[in-house]
Design a protein around this motif. Structure first.
Motif, PDB file in Angstrom:
ATOM      1  N   LEU A   1      40.191  50.612  34.285  1.00  0.00           N
ATOM      2  CA  LEU A   1      39.693  49.802  35.401  1.00  0.00           C
ATOM      3  C   LEU A   1      40.762  49.716  36.492  1.00  0.00           C
ATOM      4  O   LEU A   1      41.924  49.411  36.215  1.00  0.00           O
ATOM      5  CB  LEU A   1      39.325  48.398  34.922  1.00  0.00           C
ATOM      6  N   PRO A   2      40.381  49.924  37.742  1.00  0.00           N
ATOM      7  CA  PRO A   2      41.369  49.911  38.846  1.00  0.00           C
ATOM      8  C   PRO A   2      41.671  48.493  39.343  1.00  0.00           C
ATOM      9  O   PRO A   2      41.634  48.219  40.539  1.00  0.00           O
ATOM     10  CB  PRO A   2      40.666  50.739  39.927  1.00  0.00           C
ATOM     11  N   VAL A   3      41.971  47.595  38.413  1.00  0.00           N
ATOM     12  CA  VAL A   3      42.283  46.210  38.775  1.00  0.00           C
ATOM     13  C   VAL A   3      43.521  45.768  38.014  1.00  0.00           C
ATOM     14  O   VAL A   3      43.901  46.363  37.006  1.00  0.00           O
ATOM     15  CB  VAL A   3      41.095  45.261  38.452  1.00  0.00           C
TER      16      VAL A   3
ATOM     17  N   LEU B   1      46.051  43.314  35.714  1.00  0.00           N
ATOM     18  CA  LEU B   1      45.867  42.767  34.365  1.00  0.00           C
ATOM     19  C   LEU B   1      45.128  41.431  34.348  1.00  0.00           C
ATOM     20  O   LEU B   1      44.215  41.244  33.529  1.00  0.00           O
ATOM     21  CB  LEU B   1      47.236  42.634  33.679  1.00  0.00           C
ATOM     22  N   PRO B   2      45.452  40.456  35.216  1.00  0.00           N
ATOM     23  CA  PRO B   2      44.714  39.183  35.167  1.00  0.00           C
ATOM     24  C   PRO B   2      43.216  39.357  35.369  1.00  0.00           C
ATOM     25  O   PRO B   2      42.407  38.677  34.724  1.00  0.00           O
ATOM     26  CB  PRO B   2      45.354  38.371  36.297  1.00  0.00           C
ATOM     27  N   TRP B   3      42.824  40.277  36.256  1.00  0.00           N
ATOM     28  CA  TRP B   3      41.395  40.490  36.489  1.00  0.00           C
ATOM     29  C   TRP B   3      40.736  41.201  35.309  1.00  0.00           C
ATOM     30  O   TRP B   3      39.548  40.998  35.058  1.00  0.00           O
ATOM     31  CB  TRP B   3      41.192  41.275  37.786  1.00  0.00           C
ATOM     32  N   ARG B   4      41.485  42.023  34.596  1.00  0.00           N
ATOM     33  CA  ARG B   4      40.919  42.643  33.387  1.00  0.00           C
ATOM     34  C   ARG B   4      40.591  41.576  32.343  1.00  0.00           C
ATOM     35  O   ARG B   4      39.521  41.596  31.728  1.00  0.00           O
ATOM     36  CB  ARG B   4      41.913  43.648  32.794  1.00  0.00           C
ATOM     37  N   LEU B   5      41.530  40.647  32.151  1.00  0.00           N
ATOM     38  CA  LEU B   5      41.263  39.570  31.193  1.00  0.00           C
ATOM     39  C   LEU B   5      40.117  38.682  31.671  1.00  0.00           C
ATOM     40  O   LEU B   5      39.328  38.170  30.853  1.00  0.00           O
ATOM     41  CB  LEU B   5      42.517  38.740  30.960  1.00  0.00           C
ATOM     42  N   ALA B   6      40.007  38.503  32.981  1.00  0.00           N
ATOM     43  CA  ALA B   6      38.897  37.715  33.512  1.00  0.00           C
ATOM     44  C   ALA B   6      37.564  38.418  33.261  1.00  0.00           C
ATOM     45  O   ALA B   6      36.558  37.775  32.906  1.00  0.00           O
ATOM     46  CB  ALA B   6      39.095  37.474  35.007  1.00  0.00           C
ATOM     47  N   ILE B   7      37.533  39.743  33.419  1.00  0.00           N
ATOM     48  CA  ILE B   7      36.301  40.504  33.145  1.00  0.00           C
ATOM     49  C   ILE B   7      35.940  40.414  31.669  1.00  0.00           C
ATOM     50  O   ILE B   7      34.775  40.239  31.299  1.00  0.00           O
ATOM     51  CB  ILE B   7      36.474  41.974  33.587  1.00  0.00           C
ATOM     52  N   GLY B   8      36.969  40.519  30.791  1.00  0.00           N
ATOM     53  CA  GLY B   8      36.716  40.367  29.359  1.00  0.00           C
ATOM     54  C   GLY B   8      36.149  38.995  29.046  1.00  0.00           C
ATOM     55  O   GLY B   8      35.197  38.858  28.262  1.00  0.00           O
ATOM     56  N   GLY B   9      36.725  37.951  29.676  1.00  0.00           N
ATOM     57  CA  GLY B   9      36.204  36.604  29.477  1.00  0.00           C
ATOM     58  C   GLY B   9      34.797  36.444  30.007  1.00  0.00           C
ATOM     59  O   GLY B   9      33.970  35.744  29.412  1.00  0.00           O
ATOM     60  N   LEU B  10      34.494  37.097  31.145  1.00  0.00           N
ATOM     61  CA  LEU B  10      33.144  37.038  31.706  1.00  0.00           C
ATOM     62  C   LEU B  10      32.122  37.635  30.743  1.00  0.00           C
ATOM     63  O   LEU B  10      31.012  37.097  30.574  1.00  0.00           O
ATOM     64  CB  LEU B  10      33.121  37.781  33.043  1.00  0.00           C
ATOM     65  N   ILE B  11      32.488  38.756  30.100  1.00  0.00           N
ATOM     66  CA  ILE B  11      31.576  39.381  29.123  1.00  0.00           C
ATOM     67  C   ILE B  11      31.319  38.429  27.957  1.00  0.00           C
ATOM     68  O   ILE B  11      30.167  38.246  27.524  1.00  0.00           O
ATOM     69  CB  ILE B  11      32.163  40.714  28.628  1.00  0.00           C
ATOM     70  N   VAL B  12      32.387  37.797  27.457  1.00  0.00           N
ATOM     71  CA  VAL B  12      32.220  36.835  26.361  1.00  0.00           C
ATOM     72  C   VAL B  12      31.340  35.669  26.810  1.00  0.00           C
ATOM     73  O   VAL B  12      30.442  35.223  26.073  1.00  0.00           O
ATOM     74  CB  VAL B  12      33.592  36.314  25.886  1.00  0.00           C
ATOM     75  N   GLY B  13      31.578  35.179  28.026  1.00  0.00           N
ATOM     76  CA  GLY B  13      30.785  34.065  28.528  1.00  0.00           C
ATOM     77  C   GLY B  13      29.314  34.411  28.644  1.00  0.00           C
ATOM     78  O   GLY B  13      28.440  33.596  28.287  1.00  0.00           O
ATOM     79  N   CYS B  14      29.017  35.614  29.138  1.00  0.00           N
ATOM     80  CA  CYS B  14      27.614  36.024  29.259  1.00  0.00           C
ATOM     81  C   CYS B  14      26.952  36.149  27.883  1.00  0.00           C
ATOM     82  O   CYS B  14      25.790  35.756  27.706  1.00  0.00           O
ATOM     83  CB  CYS B  14      27.527  37.343  30.021  1.00  0.00           C
TER      84      CYS B  14
ATOM     85  N   THR C   1      34.418  40.459  20.729  1.00  0.00           N
ATOM     86  CA  THR C   1      35.783  40.742  20.269  1.00  0.00           C
ATOM     87  C   THR C   1      36.349  41.974  20.961  1.00  0.00           C
ATOM     88  O   THR C   1      37.528  41.998  21.346  1.00  0.00           O
ATOM     89  CB  THR C   1      35.801  40.930  18.743  1.00  0.00           C
ATOM     90  N   MET C   2      35.527  43.012  21.113  1.00  0.00           N
ATOM     91  CA  MET C   2      35.987  44.203  21.831  1.00  0.00           C
ATOM     92  C   MET C   2      36.358  43.848  23.271  1.00  0.00           C
ATOM     93  O   MET C   2      37.353  44.345  23.811  1.00  0.00           O
ATOM     94  CB  MET C   2      34.899  45.287  21.835  1.00  0.00           C
ATOM     95  N   ALA C   3      35.557  42.985  23.909  1.00  0.00           N
ATOM     96  CA  ALA C   3      35.837  42.612  25.294  1.00  0.00           C
ATOM     97  C   ALA C   3      37.132  41.822  25.395  1.00  0.00           C
ATOM     98  O   ALA C   3      37.963  42.064  26.282  1.00  0.00           O
ATOM     99  CB  ALA C   3      34.666  41.803  25.858  1.00  0.00           C
ATOM    100  N   THR C   4      37.327  40.871  24.495  1.00  0.00           N
ATOM    101  CA  THR C   4      38.530  40.038  24.547  1.00  0.00           C
ATOM    102  C   THR C   4      39.785  40.849  24.237  1.00  0.00           C
ATOM    103  O   THR C   4      40.774  40.818  24.975  1.00  0.00           O
ATOM    104  CB  THR C   4      38.411  38.862  23.566  1.00  0.00           C
ATOM    105  N   THR C   5      39.744  41.571  23.141  1.00  0.00           N
ATOM    106  CA  THR C   5      40.914  42.347  22.730  1.00  0.00           C
ATOM    107  C   THR C   5      41.175  43.516  23.667  1.00  0.00           C
ATOM    108  O   THR C   5      42.313  43.791  24.049  1.00  0.00           O
ATOM    109  CB  THR C   5      40.725  42.866  21.291  1.00  0.00           C
ATOM    110  N   GLY C   6      40.114  44.226  24.036  1.00  0.00           N
ATOM    111  CA  GLY C   6      40.268  45.387  24.900  1.00  0.00           C
ATOM    112  C   GLY C   6      40.815  45.050  26.263  1.00  0.00           C
ATOM    113  O   GLY C   6      41.541  45.843  26.870  1.00  0.00           O
ATOM    114  N   SER C   7      40.509  43.853  26.769  1.00  0.00           N
ATOM    115  CA  SER C   7      40.997  43.464  28.090  1.00  0.00           C
ATOM    116  C   SER C   7      42.497  43.203  28.098  1.00  0.00           C
ATOM    117  O   SER C   7      43.111  43.137  29.160  1.00  0.00           O
ATOM    118  CB  SER C   7      40.254  42.218  28.573  1.00  0.00           C
ATOM    119  N   GLY C   8      43.092  43.036  26.916  1.00  0.00           N
ATOM    120  CA  GLY C   8      44.534  42.824  26.837  1.00  0.00           C
ATOM    121  C   GLY C   8      44.940  41.435  26.420  1.00  0.00           C
ATOM    122  O   GLY C   8      46.122  41.091  26.478  1.00  0.00           O
ATOM    123  N   ALA C   9      43.979  40.609  25.981  1.00  0.00           N
ATOM    124  CA  ALA C   9      44.309  39.249  25.552  1.00  0.00           C
ATOM    125  C   ALA C   9      45.205  39.283  24.328  1.00  0.00           C
ATOM    126  O   ALA C   9      45.074  40.146  23.453  1.00  0.00           O
ATOM    127  CB  ALA C   9      43.032  38.467  25.246  1.00  0.00           C
TER     128      ALA C   9
END
Length: 573
Positions: free
Chosen positions: A270-272, A274-287, A327-335
């Protein structure tokens, strides 16, 4: 103060004649206490954050259910962003060669864990977990416990070997405090981190684990994370089903590890920042949590619910898929966090699904689904962590039932070999490195002289003249030329000293065959490196000639002493 304590320690050692290993056992007790307190401090911090931000200090699943839809989506998204900012800060404060990972500090480093970087990463993990991230909290708990032990050893100026061991003691205490499993906690560090169960290291680690467990039981509000039901007696006809469950769990572990790797790779592209990657991972979990709020947190409450009440298979499948995606979203985003607890979660649901199907097909011959759920926890963990002994001991300690041992052993060992056959590595990088090193050492041990051959550049024929041989001696810094016949068969060597004496004997023919010597016995191509090294160490020169065999003495080349020694250095690394 530290100088005074060091002097007191030295005096006590002299007066009471306390040996080094006895001193180490005493320090392991201190490390055990510190590890348990660090674990409890992280748990209290999680509770405090949930109360302050989300208005509730209960389980994360309960909090998610009580929040409106917009808050379920917003909480892990904002939490991921803040956690990412903390990680960026942690990277900027890190020394160039320092590593905050306790496993690397024990195995590859000098036992020194950086304080600021570790605290920043732990704060990031705390925010990710408290805001609803689908990840385990045990990783940061153990990391903080190891940090306390590292500071203890550095404060009292432990040598590197002892500092590494005391950090391992702290890690074992932290894992024990997190899961109420002192034996499994000790074997986790021994089997996964150290890769050895030698008593010199396991003894202090076990002491620290036991002390950590005792301290946690003394603290107010203690309760086991998993409430295990009574495990029934298993009949022999049911054991093949646990073997089959082990096959499925091993495959599930491989899928889990591949999914984690694919998720990390996808987020890395992703061309963003690190903080935005974790935010995207959190958004996926939230959805996902809008429909399945059970994906929040580490899943303790869900596992306990599955173990104590029957669930329809549709609910189990839906939850398994949703939790895997979260879990893939959280871990993969770098959390920052552990995947130890998610592995137990997936194993529980997979085992419950298998048990539900088996009980529906053979209701009179099979146990209740929760029995398979318990075995599934250990089996999938054994495959994912590549540590079957630790997985068996952990679930055994949780149930405290001897009846569980046969199913656990059948399922966990099979799962371990199935996952290993899939060649997906382990959820711990240090295990992957150690396995690669082991395979490299085995490959090197299987090598023969043939594998280290170098061309023989100083070869002459029987009719080669003295002047040509002298030219070769000048060109190459050697003391011998290798003499071969027209078929390439090894005949012997021509020593430099024999040519130097040729002028004193003018009657001697001036061809190589007249100077041949049998001073050097060649090596056979298929002897192992140990035999070759023994011969090379007895030989004063750097190289020895290598022939195919006694029956077929064709000169294949030479093998050098430095090449064989370099191979042995790699074997011992």
């Amino acid at each position: 103060m530290v100088v005074v304590l060091l002097a007191v320690r030295a005096r006590l050692q002299r007066v009471f004649r306390i040996s080094e290993w006895q001193i180490l056992l005493l320090w392991s007790i201190v490390a055990g206490v510190l590890g348990a307190l660090a674990t409890e401090l992280f748990r209290l911090a999680l509770h405090a954050v949930d109360v302050a931000v989300l208005g509730s200090g209960g389980g994360l699943v309960e909090i998610a259910r009580s929040l409106p839809v917009w808050a379920r989506v917003l909480s892990p998204t904002v939490g991921g962003l803040i956690a990412g900012l903390l990680l960026v800060w942690a990277r900027r404060t890190a020394a160039q060669k320092a590593t905050s990972d306790y496993m690397e500090a024990i195995v590859l480093g000098d036992g020194r864990i950086p304080v600021v970087q570790t605290l920043a990463r732990s704060a990031s993990s705390l925010v990710s977990i408290a805001s609803g991230g689908s990840i385990g909290r045990e990783g940061s708990m153990v990391q903080l416990a190891a940090l306390c032990a590292s500071l203890l050893g550095r404060c009292f100026r432990f040598p590197v070997a002892r500092l590494r061991l005391i950090v391992a003691c702290g890690a074992a205490s932290g894992l024990t405090a997190a899961y109420n499993a002192p034996i499994a906690g000790a074997f986790f560090v021994a089997e996964i981190v150290l890769g050895s169960i030698a008593m010199e290291s396991v003894g202090p680690i076990m002491v620290a684990a036991v002390v950590g467990n005792i301290v946690m039981r003394w603290l107010p509000g203690y309760q086991p994370v998993y409430e295990m039901p009574v495990f029934p007696e298993i009949h022999g006809v049911e054991v093949p089903l646990f073997v089959l469950l082990g096959v499925l769990a091993g495959g599930g572990a491989a899928l889990m590890l591949r999914g984690l790797a694919a998720s990390r790779a996808a987020f890395a592209r992703l061309p963003v920042a690190l903080p935005w990657r974790l935010a995207i991972g959190g958004l996926i979990v939230g959805c996902i949590s809008v429909w399945v709020p059970e994906v929040w947190g580490n899943g303790y409450s869900v596992v306990n619910a599955v173990l104590h009440s029957p669930w329809p298979w549709t609910a189990l499948v839906a939850l398994l898929v949703a939790k895997a995606a979260a879990t893939m979203a959280t871990t993969g985003s770098g959390a920052v966090g552990g995947v130890f607890t998610p592995a137990l979660f997936f194993g529980c649901l997979l085992g419950a699904l298998f048990g539900t199907g088996a009980h529906a097909l053979w209701p009179g011959q099979t146990s209740e689904p929760f029995v398979y759920a318990i075995v599934g926890m250990a089996a999938l963990l054994a495959g994912a962590a590549q540590a079957p002994i630790m997985a068996i001991l952990m679930v055994f300690e949780m149930t405290l039932s001897y009846q569980v041992m046969l199913p656990l052993m059948a399922g966990s060992v099979v799962a371990y070999f199935v996952a290993r056959s899939a060649r997906v590595g382990s959820m711990y990088e240090i295990t992957v490195r150690r396995q690669a090193q082991f395979e490299e050492r085995e490959r090197l041990r299987a090598q023969h002289v043939r594998d280290l051959l170098e061309p023989a550049q100083t070869v002459v024929g029987p009719e080669t003249g003295v002047e040509e041989m002298r030219r070769m001696f000048l060109e190459y810094p050697v003391k011998y030329l290798y003499l071969v016949d027209a078929a390439g068969h090894y005949l012997g060597v021509v020593p430099l000293k024999s040519l130097n004496a040729a002028d004193l004997n003018p009657q001697q023919p001036d061809i190589a065959l007249s100077f041949v010597s049998q001073d050097i016995e060649p090596l056979h191509a298929d002897i192992d490196l140990e035999q070759a090294l023994e011969r090379l160490l007895q030989h004063r020169g750097e190289r020895l000639p290598v022939i195919e065999s006694l029956k077929n003495p064709v000169l294949l080349g030479v093998v050098s002493k430095s090449a064989v020694l370099a191979t042995y250095v790699r074997l011992s690394a």
